[in-house]
Design an enzyme around this catalytic site. Structure first.
Site, PDB file in Angstrom:
ATOM      1  N   LEU A  18       0.827  -1.217   0.000  1.00 32.98           N
ATOM      2  CA  LEU A  18       0.000   0.000   0.000  1.00 32.98           C
ATOM      3  C   LEU A  18       0.853   1.257   0.000  1.00 32.98           C
ATOM      4  O   LEU A  18       0.344   2.357  -0.213  1.00 32.98           O
ATOM      5  CB  LEU A  18      -0.911   0.005   1.234  1.00 32.98           C
ATOM      6  CG  LEU A  18      -2.032  -1.028   1.261  1.00 32.98           C
ATOM      7  CD1 LEU A  18      -2.696  -1.050   2.624  1.00 32.98           C
ATOM      8  CD2 LEU A  18      -3.048  -0.714   0.179  1.00 32.98           C
ATOM      9  N   GLY A  19       2.124   1.124   0.328  1.00 28.08           N
ATOM     10  CA  GLY A  19       2.975   2.311   0.383  1.00 28.08           C
ATOM     11  C   GLY A  19       4.134   2.062   1.329  1.00 28.08           C
ATOM     12  O   GLY A  19       4.294   0.953   1.840  1.00 28.08           O
ATOM     13  N   SER A  20       4.923   3.112   1.565  1.00 29.18           N
ATOM     14  CA  SER A  20       6.050   2.928   2.477  1.00 29.18           C
ATOM     15  C   SER A  20       6.341   4.230   3.219  1.00 29.18           C
ATOM     16  O   SER A  20       5.806   5.288   2.870  1.00 29.18           O
ATOM     17  CB  SER A  20       7.279   2.493   1.677  1.00 29.18           C
ATOM     18  OG  SER A  20       7.549   3.502   0.732  1.00 29.18           O
ATOM     19  N   GLY A  21       7.158   4.117   4.263  1.00 28.08           N
ATOM     20  CA  GLY A  21       7.513   5.306   5.060  1.00 28.08           C
ATOM     21  C   GLY A  21       8.918   5.125   5.599  1.00 28.08           C
ATOM     22  O   GLY A  21       9.657   4.293   5.100  1.00 28.08           O
ATOM     23  N   PHE A  23      11.832   3.598   7.108  1.00 22.66           N
ATOM     24  CA  PHE A  23      12.179   2.195   7.469  1.00 22.66           C
ATOM     25  C   PHE A  23      10.939   1.306   7.519  1.00 22.66           C
ATOM     26  O   PHE A  23      10.885   0.368   8.287  1.00 22.66           O
ATOM     27  CB  PHE A  23      12.843   2.129   8.857  1.00 22.66           C
ATOM     28  CG  PHE A  23      13.904   3.150   9.104  1.00 22.66           C
ATOM     29  CD1 PHE A  23      13.799   4.040  10.170  1.00 22.66           C
ATOM     30  CD2 PHE A  23      15.014   3.256   8.270  1.00 22.66           C
ATOM     31  CE1 PHE A  23      14.781   5.004  10.392  1.00 22.66           C
ATOM     32  CE2 PHE A  23      15.991   4.203   8.485  1.00 22.66           C
ATOM     33  CZ  PHE A  23      15.875   5.091   9.551  1.00 22.66           C
ATOM     34  N   LYS A  41       1.812  -2.214   8.938  1.00 23.33           N
ATOM     35  CA  LYS A  41       3.017  -1.397   8.736  1.00 23.33           C
ATOM     36  C   LYS A  41       4.189  -2.132   9.368  1.00 23.33           C
ATOM     37  O   LYS A  41       4.268  -2.258  10.590  1.00 23.33           O
ATOM     38  CB  LYS A  41       2.823  -0.024   9.376  1.00 23.33           C
ATOM     39  CG  LYS A  41       3.962   0.939   9.151  1.00 23.33           C
ATOM     40  CD  LYS A  41       3.561   2.320   9.628  1.00 23.33           C
ATOM     41  CE  LYS A  41       4.684   3.304   9.519  1.00 23.33           C
ATOM     42  NZ  LYS A  41       4.258   4.658   9.965  1.00 23.33           N
ATOM     43  N   LYS A 139       2.292  16.506   5.259  1.00 22.78           N
ATOM     44  CA  LYS A 139       2.551  16.748   3.834  1.00 22.78           C
ATOM     45  C   LYS A 139       1.579  15.862   3.065  1.00 22.78           C
ATOM     46  O   LYS A 139       1.055  14.891   3.639  1.00 22.78           O
ATOM     47  CB  LYS A 139       4.000  16.409   3.482  1.00 22.78           C
ATOM     48  CG  LYS A 139       4.439  15.019   3.886  1.00 22.78           C
ATOM     49  CD  LYS A 139       5.924  14.810   3.658  1.00 22.78           C
ATOM     50  CE  LYS A 139       6.324  13.423   4.130  1.00 22.78           C
ATOM     51  NZ  LYS A 139       7.746  13.169   3.941  1.00 22.78           N
ATOM     52  N   ASN A 142       1.479  12.164   3.512  1.00 22.85           N
ATOM     53  CA  ASN A 142       1.028  11.595   4.792  1.00 22.85           C
ATOM     54  C   ASN A 142      -0.449  11.818   5.031  1.00 22.85           C
ATOM     55  O   ASN A 142      -0.906  11.802   6.172  1.00 22.85           O
ATOM     56  CB  ASN A 142       1.836  12.209   5.942  1.00 22.85           C
ATOM     57  CG  ASN A 142       3.214  11.591   6.029  1.00 22.85           C
ATOM     58  OD1 ASN A 142       3.434  10.510   5.489  1.00 22.85           O
ATOM     59  ND2 ASN A 142       4.143  12.269   6.662  1.00 22.85           N
ATOM     60  N   THR A 176      10.075  17.121   5.991  1.00 22.06           N
ATOM     61  CA  THR A 176      10.480  17.260   4.589  1.00 22.06           C
ATOM     62  C   THR A 176      10.633  18.740   4.269  1.00 22.06           C
ATOM     63  O   THR A 176       9.703  19.518   4.535  1.00 22.06           O
ATOM     64  CB  THR A 176       9.384  16.618   3.710  1.00 22.06           C
ATOM     65  OG1 THR A 176       9.191  15.284   4.182  1.00 22.06           O
ATOM     66  CG2 THR A 176       9.778  16.614   2.252  1.00 22.06           C
TER      67      THR A 176
END
Ligand SMILES: Nc1cc2c(nn1)-c1ccccc1CC2
Length: 290
Positions: A18-21, A23, A41, A139, A142, A176
């Site tokens: 579904l996505g990453s963040g 680590f 997660k 952001k 997120n 960021t």
């Protein structure tokens, strides 16, 4: 222990990415017994003195923040698994993709749509701020859409979130570059107002498709932020109301104490229409009859 120690795959089937963040990778998963779907997660633990992976204290911080959240615009935590290599957060499933991708596909949004998104972000943020929690990494990446068809959003990724208590002031260089406030660049004390600056940046991007302080280099971006070097470029903002620009201007204020709070923003006329739109329509209909 509050964390489950049995193998995650005994209880869940792991599905699509579904996505990453930081680590972390996030995958859709289905609870074997109940068939209920979640977002898992997988956060890699830092092993030994290495730099890869997240520190356990930071993972615990994210879990403690998520535990005290209970709001429709904030992702909820179901349970936690602790294994040798990683910690697995079983989160509420949101599968509509990032707000970032939604805007990219649409270039810029209408003011009604942008205002409706910002209102939800502010309502989720109010829940955090009322609990003295600052997100510090707001952001479009997120902010997730609930599902492909709805425009309901949820704040995700509390990896940098922390409790703000007066005694020890929080200073940290993080987040960021494009979205961080001047006090973060100058390493001054952070506060709930730090998130409000980021709301200004997100609003500017939703309305124009362009990032207000982004420079060619990181240094140039930092300079633009601390010098408040932004403008409402005529081409990008020709169809944007003065009310929307006023909303943004109240957030791009260097002194965090003078910046609009989450309550100020929720009461701003760009977010809170003076009266329900149908009342406006009814009034104008009456005028036509007379
Ligand atoms: N850093 C990230 C990144 C993401 C998520 N959480 N943290 C997430 C949470 C629930 C559903 C889907 C996702 C994918 C993106």
């Amino acid at each position: 222990s509050v964390f489950k120690l049995e193998p995650f795959e005994d209880n869940y089937e792991v599905g699509e990415d579904l996505g990453s963040g930081h680590f972390a990778v996030v995958r859709k998963c289905i609870h074997r017994k109940t068939r209920q779907a979640f977002a898992a997660k997988f956060i890699r633990k830092r092993r030994g003195g290495g730099r890869k992976g997240a520190k356990m204290e930071d993972i615990v911080k994210e879990i403690n923040v998520l535990r005290c959240m209970n709001h429709p615009n904030v992702i909820s935590l179901h349970e936690v698994y602790d294994t040798k290599q990683e910690v697995i957060l079983v989160l509420e499933l949101v599968s509509g993709g990032e707000l970032f991708d939604y805007i990219s596909e649409k270039e810029a949004l209408s003011e009604e749509e942008a205002s409706a998104f910002i209102k939800q972000i502010l309502e989720g943020l109010k829940h955090l701020h009322d609990n003295s929690i600052v997100h510090l990494d707001l952001k479009p990446e997120n902010i997730m859409l609930l599902d492909r068809t709805s425009t309901k959003i949820k704040l995700i990724d509390f990896g940098l979130a922390r409790k703000i208590n007066d005694k020890d002031d929080v200073r940290a260089m993080m987040g960021t570059a494009e979205f961080i406030a001047p006090e973060v660049v100058s390493f001054e004390p952070l506060s709930l107002a730090t998130d409000m600056w980021s709301v200004g940046v997100i609003t500017y991007i939703l309305l124009s498709g362009s990032s207000p302080f982004l420079g060619e280099t990181l240094q140039e971006t930092y300079h633009n932020i601390t010098a408040l070097n932004f403008d409402f470029d005529h081409d990008l903002f020709q169809n944007t109301s003065d009310l929307a620009k006023d909303f943004i201007k109240r957030l791009f204020i260097k002194n965090p104490r003078k910046r609009g709070s989450v309550n100020d923003c929720l009461n701003h006329p760009w977010i809170k229409p003076s009266e329900p739109r149908e009342a406006i329509a009814r009034r104008s209909a009456m005028i036509n009859i007379d």
